[in-house]
Design a protein around this motif. Structure first.
Motif, PDB file in Angstrom:
ATOM      1  N   SER A  74      48.103  31.147  58.329  1.00 54.56           N
ATOM      2  CA  SER A  74      47.425  30.655  59.519  1.00 54.56           C
ATOM      3  C   SER A  74      46.917  29.233  59.270  1.00 54.56           C
ATOM      4  O   SER A  74      46.352  28.936  58.214  1.00 54.56           O
ATOM      5  CB  SER A  74      46.247  31.581  59.860  1.00 54.56           C
ATOM      6  OG  SER A  74      45.550  31.106  60.979  1.00 54.56           O
ATOM      7  N   SER A  79      53.111  26.397  64.784  1.00 58.91           N
ATOM      8  CA  SER A  79      53.189  26.201  66.231  1.00 58.91           C
ATOM      9  C   SER A  79      53.152  24.721  66.586  1.00 58.91           C
ATOM     10  O   SER A  79      53.831  24.276  67.519  1.00 58.91           O
ATOM     11  CB  SER A  79      52.047  26.936  66.935  1.00 58.91           C
ATOM     12  OG  SER A  79      52.178  28.336  66.783  1.00 58.91           O
ATOM     13  N   GLN A 115      54.495  32.760  73.074  1.00 56.02           N
ATOM     14  CA  GLN A 115      54.081  34.146  72.877  1.00 56.02           C
ATOM     15  C   GLN A 115      53.524  34.726  74.175  1.00 56.02           C
ATOM     16  O   GLN A 115      53.808  35.866  74.534  1.00 56.02           O
ATOM     17  CB  GLN A 115      53.019  34.248  71.777  1.00 56.02           C
ATOM     18  CG  GLN A 115      52.519  35.681  71.556  1.00 56.02           C
ATOM     19  CD  GLN A 115      51.520  35.792  70.415  1.00 56.02           C
ATOM     20  OE1 GLN A 115      51.346  34.855  69.644  1.00 56.02           O
ATOM     21  NE2 GLN A 115      50.865  36.916  70.303  1.00 56.02           N
ATOM     22  N   GLU A 192      56.394  32.497  68.214  1.00 50.13           N
ATOM     23  CA  GLU A 192      55.955  33.894  68.111  1.00 50.13           C
ATOM     24  C   GLU A 192      56.182  34.648  69.423  1.00 50.13           C
ATOM     25  O   GLU A 192      55.262  35.267  69.967  1.00 50.13           O
ATOM     26  CB  GLU A 192      54.486  33.958  67.685  1.00 50.13           C
ATOM     27  CG  GLU A 192      54.243  33.284  66.347  1.00 50.13           C
ATOM     28  CD  GLU A 192      52.945  33.709  65.671  1.00 50.13           C
ATOM     29  OE1 GLU A 192      52.660  34.914  65.677  1.00 50.13           O
ATOM     30  OE2 GLU A 192      52.242  32.838  65.156  1.00 50.13           O
ATOM     31  N   GLY A 195      55.268  38.462  69.401  1.00 51.13           N
ATOM     32  CA  GLY A 195      54.034  38.834  68.716  1.00 51.13           C
ATOM     33  C   GLY A 195      53.170  39.827  69.467  1.00 51.13           C
ATOM     34  O   GLY A 195      52.420  40.587  68.853  1.00 51.13           O
ATOM     35  N   ALA A 196      53.252  39.827  70.801  1.00 52.91           N
ATOM     36  CA  ALA A 196      52.398  40.713  71.601  1.00 52.91           C
ATOM     37  C   ALA A 196      53.065  42.044  71.935  1.00 52.91           C
ATOM     38  O   ALA A 196      52.470  42.877  72.615  1.00 52.91           O
ATOM     39  CB  ALA A 196      51.983  40.001  72.888  1.00 52.91           C
ATOM     40  N   ARG A 202      59.648  45.220  70.130  1.00 53.22           N
ATOM     41  CA  ARG A 202      59.906  44.028  69.320  1.00 53.22           C
ATOM     42  C   ARG A 202      61.262  44.131  68.618  1.00 53.22           C
ATOM     43  O   ARG A 202      62.042  43.182  68.601  1.00 53.22           O
ATOM     44  CB  ARG A 202      58.789  43.865  68.296  1.00 53.22           C
ATOM     45  CG  ARG A 202      58.893  42.598  67.458  1.00 53.22           C
ATOM     46  CD  ARG A 202      57.659  42.428  66.603  1.00 53.22           C
ATOM     47  NE  ARG A 202      57.615  41.121  65.967  1.00 53.22           N
ATOM     48  CZ  ARG A 202      56.503  40.481  65.667  1.00 53.22           C
ATOM     49  NH1 ARG A 202      55.332  41.007  65.981  1.00 53.22           N
ATOM     50  NH2 ARG A 202      56.549  39.303  65.061  1.00 53.22           N
ATOM     51  N   THR A 224      57.224  32.398  63.408  1.00 59.33           N
ATOM     52  CA  THR A 224      56.727  33.767  63.279  1.00 59.33           C
ATOM     53  C   THR A 224      55.787  33.865  62.081  1.00 59.33           C
ATOM     54  O   THR A 224      55.867  33.055  61.151  1.00 59.33           O
ATOM     55  CB  THR A 224      57.886  34.772  63.118  1.00 59.33           C
ATOM     56  OG1 THR A 224      57.349  36.097  63.013  1.00 59.33           O
ATOM     57  CG2 THR A 224      58.717  34.467  61.877  1.00 59.33           C
ATOM     58  N   HIS A 225      54.891  34.834  62.115  1.00 59.86           N
ATOM     59  CA  HIS A 225      54.069  35.137  60.941  1.00 59.86           C
ATOM     60  C   HIS A 225      54.560  36.416  60.267  1.00 59.86           C
ATOM     61  O   HIS A 225      54.025  36.821  59.245  1.00 59.86           O
ATOM     62  CB  HIS A 225      52.598  35.313  61.338  1.00 59.86           C
ATOM     63  CG  HIS A 225      52.366  36.509  62.225  1.00 59.86           C
ATOM     64  ND1 HIS A 225      52.502  36.451  63.603  1.00 59.86           N
ATOM     65  CD2 HIS A 225      52.040  37.792  61.928  1.00 59.86           C
ATOM     66  CE1 HIS A 225      52.254  37.654  64.103  1.00 59.86           C
ATOM     67  NE2 HIS A 225      51.982  38.484  63.126  1.00 59.86           N
ATOM     68  N   ASP A 226      55.605  37.026  60.854  1.00 58.29           N
ATOM     69  CA  ASP A 226      56.122  38.311  60.381  1.00 58.29           C
ATOM     70  C   ASP A 226      57.297  38.079  59.422  1.00 58.29           C
ATOM     71  O   ASP A 226      58.351  37.593  59.832  1.00 58.29           O
ATOM     72  CB  ASP A 226      56.559  39.149  61.585  1.00 58.29           C
ATOM     73  CG  ASP A 226      56.947  40.566  61.211  1.00 58.29           C
ATOM     74  OD1 ASP A 226      57.834  40.730  60.355  1.00 58.29           O
ATOM     75  OD2 ASP A 226      56.367  41.509  61.777  1.00 58.29           O
ATOM     76  N   GLU A 229      60.564  39.963  60.240  1.00 52.72           N
ATOM     77  CA  GLU A 229      61.242  39.343  61.379  1.00 52.72           C
ATOM     78  C   GLU A 229      61.991  38.089  60.939  1.00 52.72           C
ATOM     79  O   GLU A 229      63.147  37.872  61.321  1.00 52.72           O
ATOM     80  CB  GLU A 229      60.219  38.990  62.457  1.00 52.72           C
ATOM     81  CG  GLU A 229      60.813  38.412  63.723  1.00 52.72           C
ATOM     82  CD  GLU A 229      59.785  38.341  64.839  1.00 52.72           C
ATOM     83  OE1 GLU A 229      59.939  39.073  65.829  1.00 52.72           O
ATOM     84  OE2 GLU A 229      58.813  37.567  64.717  1.00 52.72           O
TER      85      GLU A 229
END
Length: 307
Positions: A74, A79, A115, A192, A195-196, A202, A224-226, A229
């Protein structure tokens, strides 16, 4: 020398899992033209007397029809990088080039999917997808034809006259993707986008996106933070470090395509994930300065937390 590339032809010998050749796969990618390039890209945030470098000296080349995932902790500028490429955010120094020409502001050649569900709530699915072509001066008849074509591609023919509030989250993002792709962009920027969504939706959206990418001439930059993914989708993963946001490593994903959720159970996938995880979290001690000097939480309940 750049070899001829036909976006409509899939190299079966490269995609076939039994005959997968990592060297051949990336050799083909690097032989394609560079569609997007950043040179020493730097962005600094200034607020009153506080100055923070968000992106620092970012050097990156993305090739035609490549799928790039940006990942990092983060605050690393993931982004921000996508918004700079989209022309939505400024940058302080360096260059961002599209087909060798500097990027100035937004352009239909760079589509963006966020997102959040950024559809116009007062427009139907069809009207949302028609919006871009109409803004480019296309006739309403032709814009409607193109919108219906893309609505069919994303599998929402029965919902073309529905409004966004009548759709599920996955449906809304499919419409957002169609609204971006109907403008025939050269690159699709995705911040992302899933993400939601719940895990099942997903997973379905990841597969649908890969199907789209493998069948149309589009380059994708996906934030992405995943980690799962990123590994499942990407040709290459760009791992950023934070404070300041810099490229820590660019990883070639040495897994065959097409990729399926079952691949996530393989030793190769797990080893790659461990490496990406180490890259992303190695500097956790150099945490977000916003987390410094947090106040002590006052007692606001008489209920014991020891029972």
């Amino acid at each position: 020398m750049t070899e001829h590339f036909d976006a409509n032809v899939v190299d079966e010998h490269i995609l076939d899992e039994q005959r997968y050749d990592q060297h051949a796969y990336f050799e083909q990618i690097y032989a394609r033209p560079v569609i997007l390039e950043s040179k020493k890209l730097t962005q600094v945030f200034q607020h009153d007397n506080v100055q923070r470098t968000i992106l620092n000296q970012i050097d990156l080349k993305i090739h035609q029809r490549e799928f790039i995932c940006i990942i990092g902790p983060s605050g690393c500028g993931k982004s921000t990088l996508s918004r700079v490429v989209a022309g939505l955010d400024h940058f302080d120094s360096g260059e961002v080039l599209m087909d060798g020409s500097p990027i100035h502001g937004t352009s239909p050649e760079r589509g963006m999917v966020f997102q959040g569900y950024t559809l116009f709530p007062w427009k139907t699915v069809k009207e949302n997808v028609m919006f871009g072509p109409l803004m480019k001066g296309m006739s309403r008849t032709r814009a409607e034809e193109m919108a219906r074509e893309w609505i069919h591609i994303i599998g929402l023919d029965k919902y073309e006259n529905q409004y966004p509030h009548q759709l599920s989250g996955g449906m809304k993002q499919r419409v957002a993707i169609a609204r971006a792709l109907v403008n025939e962009p050269k690159i699709l920027l995705m911040d992302e986008p899933f993400g939601a969504l719940d895990p099942h939706t997903r997973q379905k959206m990841q597969k649908h996106l890969l199907d789209l990418w493998q069948n149309i001439n589009i380059t994708i930059l996906f934030v992405t933070h995943d980690m799962d993914e990123a590994i499942l989708l990407a040709d290459r993963i760009v791992a950023l470090k934070a404070n300041p946001g810099e490229i820590k490593e660019i990883i070639e994903v040495n897994l065959p395509r097409p990729r399926t959720p079952e691949l996530m159970q393989s030793d190769a996938f797990k080893q790659l994930k461990a490496h990406v995880n180490q890259l992303v979290h190695a500097d956790d001690d150099a945490h977000d300065p916003a987390m410094d000097n947090l106040p002590e939480i006052p007692r606001m309940t008489h209920v014991s937390n020891t029972k």
